[in-house]
Structures are given as C-alpha cells and as structure tokens.
Design a protein around this motif. Structure first.
Motif: not given
Length: 52
Positions: A5-20
């Motif tokens: 529940a913590y790792l999935i949102p963190i990984s999505l946020i980091l992936g979004g930052l990389g994409l941005a």
C-alpha cells in the motif's frame, strides 16, 4: 501486504516524476542538434582513413 500500500503509490509517483522530467527535456529542445550532423560531415575530421 500492507507494505504494498506504500510501495505502489511511491513507485507511481517516482515514475511520474521521471516522465515529467523527460517531457520537460523534450519540450526545452535539449535533444535537438539540427546543425551538428551537417557540420560534422563537411568538416572532414571523421574520415575512414586510419591514423598514422
């Protein structure tokens, strides 16, 4: 299981930052080199002759 529940949102946020960051680099034209190839082919520095 609760750690997911913590790792999935963190990984999505980091992936979004990389994409941005990647999209920012594309929009600011950091990868463009329109005159570089034209100048390199005319300069003659990169001939196929072996150096002596």
């Amino acid at each position: 299981m609760t750690v997911l529940a913590y790792l999935i949102p963190i990984s999505l946020i980091l992936g979004g930052l990389g994409l941005a960051a990647f999209l920012f680099a594309l929009r600011s034209r950091q990868y463009d080199d329109p005159e570089g190839n034209a100048q390199r082919i005319l300069s003659g520095e990169y001939d196929d002759k072996p150096k002596q």
